[in-house]
Design a protein around this motif. Structure first.
Motif, PDB file in Angstrom:
ATOM      1  N   THR A 141       0.984  -1.091   0.257  1.00  0.00           N
ATOM      2  CA  THR A 141      -0.052  -0.004  -0.047  1.00  0.00           C
ATOM      3  C   THR A 141       0.902   1.184   0.025  1.00  0.00           C
ATOM      4  OG1 THR A 141      -0.014   0.242   2.462  1.00  0.00           O
ATOM      5  CG2 THR A 141      -1.714  -1.306   1.275  1.00  0.00           C
ATOM      6  N   GLU A 142       0.358   2.085  -0.455  1.00  0.00           N
ATOM      7  CA  GLU A 142       1.071   3.543  -0.227  1.00  0.00           C
ATOM      8  C   GLU A 142       1.445   4.231   0.899  1.00  0.00           C
ATOM      9  OE1 GLU A 142       0.447   8.162  -2.174  1.00  0.00           O
ATOM     10  OE2 GLU A 142      -0.866   6.561  -2.669  1.00  0.00           O
ATOM     11  N   GLY A 143       0.568   3.916   1.921  1.00  0.00           N
ATOM     12  CA  GLY A 143       0.801   4.050   3.382  1.00  0.00           C
ATOM     13  C   GLY A 143       2.016   3.181   3.797  1.00  0.00           C
ATOM     14  N   SER A 144       2.044   1.921   3.473  1.00  0.00           N
ATOM     15  CA  SER A 144       2.985   1.048   3.739  1.00  0.00           C
ATOM     16  C   SER A 144       4.450   1.548   3.263  1.00  0.00           C
ATOM     17  CB  SER A 144       2.914  -0.176   3.302  1.00  0.00           C
ATOM     18  OG  SER A 144       1.777  -0.960   4.161  1.00  0.00           O
ATOM     19  N   ALA A 145       4.366   2.169   2.094  1.00  0.00           N
ATOM     20  CA  ALA A 145       5.639   2.571   1.441  1.00  0.00           C
ATOM     21  C   ALA A 145       6.189   3.723   2.233  1.00  0.00           C
ATOM     22  CB  ALA A 145       5.387   2.930   0.018  1.00  0.00           C
ATOM     23  N   LYS A 146       5.269   4.668   2.491  1.00  0.00           N
ATOM     24  CA  LYS A 146       5.728   5.770   3.266  1.00  0.00           C
ATOM     25  C   LYS A 146       6.277   5.599   4.515  1.00  0.00           C
ATOM     26  CE  LYS A 146       2.208   9.039   1.155  1.00  0.00           C
ATOM     27  NZ  LYS A 146       1.022   9.968   1.552  1.00  0.00           N
ATOM     28  N   MET A 147       5.564   4.564   5.263  1.00  0.00           N
ATOM     29  CA  MET A 147       6.038   4.104   6.665  1.00  0.00           C
ATOM     30  C   MET A 147       7.387   3.719   6.485  1.00  0.00           C
ATOM     31  SD  MET A 147       4.219   1.561   9.157  1.00  0.00           S
ATOM     32  CE  MET A 147       4.651   0.253   8.082  1.00  0.00           C
ATOM     33  N   MET A 148       7.525   2.813   5.666  1.00  0.00           N
ATOM     34  CA  MET A 148       8.935   1.997   5.634  1.00  0.00           C
ATOM     35  C   MET A 148       9.753   3.005   5.010  1.00  0.00           C
ATOM     36  SD  MET A 148       7.518  -1.524   3.789  1.00  0.00           S
ATOM     37  CE  MET A 148       9.002  -2.477   3.782  1.00  0.00           C
ATOM     38  N   TYR A 149       9.500   3.953   4.203  1.00  0.00           N
ATOM     39  CA  TYR A 149      10.450   4.886   3.604  1.00  0.00           C
ATOM     40  C   TYR A 149      11.116   5.746   4.981  1.00  0.00           C
ATOM     41  CZ  TYR A 149      12.563   8.878   1.767  1.00  0.00           C
ATOM     42  OH  TYR A 149      13.503   9.829   1.112  1.00  0.00           O
ATOM     43  N   TYR A 150      10.111   6.339   5.738  1.00  0.00           N
ATOM     44  CA  TYR A 150      10.478   7.329   6.756  1.00  0.00           C
ATOM     45  C   TYR A 150      11.285   6.532   7.804  1.00  0.00           C
ATOM     46  CZ  TYR A 150       8.043  10.909   4.348  1.00  0.00           C
ATOM     47  OH  TYR A 150       7.897  11.825   3.132  1.00  0.00           O
ATOM     48  N   ARG A 151      10.746   5.355   8.116  1.00  0.00           N
ATOM     49  CA  ARG A 151      11.690   4.438   9.042  1.00  0.00           C
ATOM     50  C   ARG A 151      12.961   4.146   8.525  1.00  0.00           C
ATOM     51  NH1 ARG A 151       7.161   0.029  11.116  1.00  0.00           N
ATOM     52  NH2 ARG A 151       6.003   1.354  12.366  1.00  0.00           N
ATOM     53  N   ALA A 152      13.030   3.681   7.560  1.00  0.00           N
ATOM     54  CA  ALA A 152      14.437   3.491   6.802  1.00  0.00           C
ATOM     55  C   ALA A 152      15.362   4.910   7.039  1.00  0.00           C
ATOM     56  CB  ALA A 152      14.469   3.107   5.407  1.00  0.00           C
ATOM     57  N   ILE A 153      14.671   6.196   6.666  1.00  0.00           N
ATOM     58  CA  ILE A 153      15.481   7.496   6.761  1.00  0.00           C
ATOM     59  C   ILE A 153      15.799   7.655   8.327  1.00  0.00           C
ATOM     60  CG2 ILE A 153      15.168   9.795   6.510  1.00  0.00           C
ATOM     61  CD1 ILE A 153      15.872   8.380   3.745  1.00  0.00           C
ATOM     62  N   ASP A 154      14.835   7.282   8.977  1.00  0.00           N
ATOM     63  CA  ASP A 154      15.378   7.669  10.561  1.00  0.00           C
ATOM     64  C   ASP A 154      16.395   6.711  10.891  1.00  0.00           C
ATOM     65  OD1 ASP A 154      13.352   9.511  10.695  1.00  0.00           O
ATOM     66  OD2 ASP A 154      11.833   8.067  11.854  1.00  0.00           O
ATOM     67  N   LYS A 155      16.317   5.349  10.462  1.00  0.00           N
ATOM     68  CA  LYS A 155      17.188   4.312  10.824  1.00  0.00           C
ATOM     69  C   LYS A 155      18.585   4.936   9.973  1.00  0.00           C
ATOM     70  CE  LYS A 155      17.001   1.567  13.048  1.00  0.00           C
ATOM     71  NZ  LYS A 155      17.128   1.466  14.717  1.00  0.00           N
ATOM     72  N   LEU A 156      18.803   5.227   8.961  1.00  0.00           N
ATOM     73  CA  LEU A 156      19.865   5.939   8.345  1.00  0.00           C
ATOM     74  C   LEU A 156      20.508   7.091   8.975  1.00  0.00           C
ATOM     75  CD1 LEU A 156      18.853   5.363   4.651  1.00  0.00           C
ATOM     76  CD2 LEU A 156      20.929   4.285   5.682  1.00  0.00           C
ATOM     77  N   SER A 157      19.636   7.957   9.370  1.00  0.00           N
ATOM     78  CA  SER A 157      20.143   9.106  10.260  1.00  0.00           C
ATOM     79  C   SER A 157      20.737   8.503  11.478  1.00  0.00           C
ATOM     80  CB  SER A 157      18.779   9.957  10.529  1.00  0.00           C
ATOM     81  OG  SER A 157      19.205  11.057  11.179  1.00  0.00           O
ATOM     82  N   GLU A 158      20.025   7.742  12.225  1.00  0.00           N
ATOM     83  CA  GLU A 158      20.644   7.290  13.500  1.00  0.00           C
ATOM     84  C   GLU A 158      21.920   6.453  13.388  1.00  0.00           C
ATOM     85  OE1 GLU A 158      19.578   3.233  16.080  1.00  0.00           O
ATOM     86  OE2 GLU A 158      17.961   4.729  15.624  1.00  0.00           O
ATOM     87  N   LEU A 159      22.300   5.603  12.009  1.00  0.00           N
ATOM     88  CA  LEU A 159      23.288   5.081  11.718  1.00  0.00           C
ATOM     89  C   LEU A 159      24.579   5.938  11.338  1.00  0.00           C
ATOM     90  CD1 LEU A 159      21.940   2.341   9.961  1.00  0.00           C
ATOM     91  CD2 LEU A 159      23.148   1.843  11.798  1.00  0.00           C
ATOM     92  N   LEU A 160      24.013   7.073  10.643  1.00  0.00           N
ATOM     93  CA  LEU A 160      25.056   8.217  10.536  1.00  0.00           C
ATOM     94  C   LEU A 160      25.671   9.049  11.732  1.00  0.00           C
ATOM     95  CD1 LEU A 160      23.408  10.049   7.601  1.00  0.00           C
ATOM     96  CD2 LEU A 160      25.439   8.873   7.429  1.00  0.00           C
ATOM     97  N   ASN A 161      24.985   8.524  12.921  1.00  0.00           N
ATOM     98  CA  ASN A 161      25.256   9.202  14.020  1.00  0.00           C
ATOM     99  C   ASN A 161      25.742   8.036  14.939  1.00  0.00           C
ATOM    100  OD1 ASN A 161      24.722  11.916  13.473  1.00  0.00           O
ATOM    101  ND2 ASN A 161      22.418  11.268  13.909  1.00  0.00           N
ATOM    102  N   GLY A 162      26.026   6.919  14.490  1.00  0.00           N
ATOM    103  CA  GLY A 162      26.793   5.663  15.282  1.00  0.00           C
ATOM    104  C   GLY A 162      25.858   4.695  15.650  1.00  0.00           C
ATOM    105  N   GLY A 163      24.880   4.552  15.309  1.00  0.00           N
ATOM    106  CA  GLY A 163      23.817   3.565  15.965  1.00  0.00           C
ATOM    107  C   GLY A 163      23.874   2.151  15.237  1.00  0.00           C
ATOM    108  N   LYS A 164      23.233   1.292  15.513  1.00  0.00           N
ATOM    109  CA  LYS A 164      23.044  -0.105  14.646  1.00  0.00           C
ATOM    110  C   LYS A 164      21.606  -0.292  14.077  1.00  0.00           C
ATOM    111  CE  LYS A 164      25.951  -2.414  17.850  1.00  0.00           C
ATOM    112  NZ  LYS A 164      26.099  -3.710  18.696  1.00  0.00           N
ATOM    113  N   ALA A 165      21.557  -1.113  13.131  1.00  0.00           N
ATOM    114  CA  ALA A 165      20.219  -1.085  12.269  1.00  0.00           C
ATOM    115  C   ALA A 165      19.756  -2.604  12.191  1.00  0.00           C
ATOM    116  CB  ALA A 165      20.611  -0.549  10.871  1.00  0.00           C
ATOM    117  N   ASP A 166      18.351  -2.554  12.194  1.00  0.00           N
ATOM    118  CA  ASP A 166      17.768  -3.809  11.752  1.00  0.00           C
ATOM    119  C   ASP A 166      16.326  -3.546  11.301  1.00  0.00           C
ATOM    120  OD1 ASP A 166      17.485  -6.629  11.319  1.00  0.00           O
ATOM    121  OD2 ASP A 166      16.877  -6.956  13.343  1.00  0.00           O
ATOM    122  N   ILE A 167      16.233  -2.703  10.245  1.00  0.00           N
ATOM    123  CA  ILE A 167      14.973  -2.000   9.680  1.00  0.00           C
ATOM    124  C   ILE A 167      14.902  -2.199   8.343  1.00  0.00           C
ATOM    125  CG2 ILE A 167      15.257   0.295   9.676  1.00  0.00           C
ATOM    126  CD1 ILE A 167      12.541   0.699  10.706  1.00  0.00           C
TER     127      ILE A 167
END
Length: 176
Positions: free
Chosen positions: A150-176
């Motif tokens: 769904t379009e809503g799922s695409a948006k949700m997954m995208y913004y979660r991924a962007i948040d995770k990338l932002s976190e990783l850029l600042n030294g975190g770990k990912a599993d999303i």
């Protein structure tokens, strides 16, 4: 060619317009994952042959997403035929480039080596959505069509991924 594939002059003109508008874009999309000009050309050609044969049945407002979906499926078939052990997603998301979007710093840094390495830490679907949105500049509607979500799922997954990338850029770990 059989008459079922014969387009009338108006359809032929529209097909030509679509072909000219998207041939380079689809080729780049395939080439960036396949890394072979010859194979990418073959796959892109198959995409446009399928477009020609299905032209009357495709909703023209979604033709771009349809082309990406067919290209994606053709690449999956290519990798299956080669019986590669490397997942398609690993090949799919090797390269990304920047886009101008509201997600700010992350998307502006998408070409950096650091971010390319970090992208590899995301789950394959998350990488695919970020790549389609940023690198291929697809709308969320087009992404939902390509990925059969769904379009809503695409948006949700995208913004979660962007948040995770932002976190990783600042030294975190990912599993999303």
């Amino acid at each position: 060619m059989s008459s079922e594939y014969k387009l009338n002059p108006a359809e032929e003109k529209m097909y030509t317009k679509v072909y000219k508008s998207y041939r380079e874009e689809i080729f780049r999309f395939v080439y960036s994952r396949i890394h072979s000009r010859e194979i990418a050309t073959d796959i892109a050609s198959k995409v446009f042959v399928k477009l020609f044969t299905k032209f009357r049945t495709i909703r023209h407002e979604t033709v771009r997403a349809w082309l990406y979906q067919v290209a994606r499926n053709e690449m999956i078939d290519y990798f299956r035929a080669r019986k590669q052990t490397v997942s398609l997603e690993e090949e799919f998301f090797e390269d990304v480039s920047s886009g101008d979007d509201a997600a700010g710093k992350v998307e502006k840094e998408i070409q950096s080596d650091k971010l390319k390495k970090i992208m590899g830490k995301l789950l394959p679907k998350s990488r695919e959505i970020v790549t389609l949105r940023v690198y291929e500049e697809l709308s969320f509607k087009e992404i939902s069509d390509v990925m059969n979500i769904t379009e809503g799922s695409a948006k949700m997954m995208y913004y979660r991924a962007i948040d995770k990338l932002s976190e990783l850029l600042n030294g975190g770990k990912a599993d999303i």
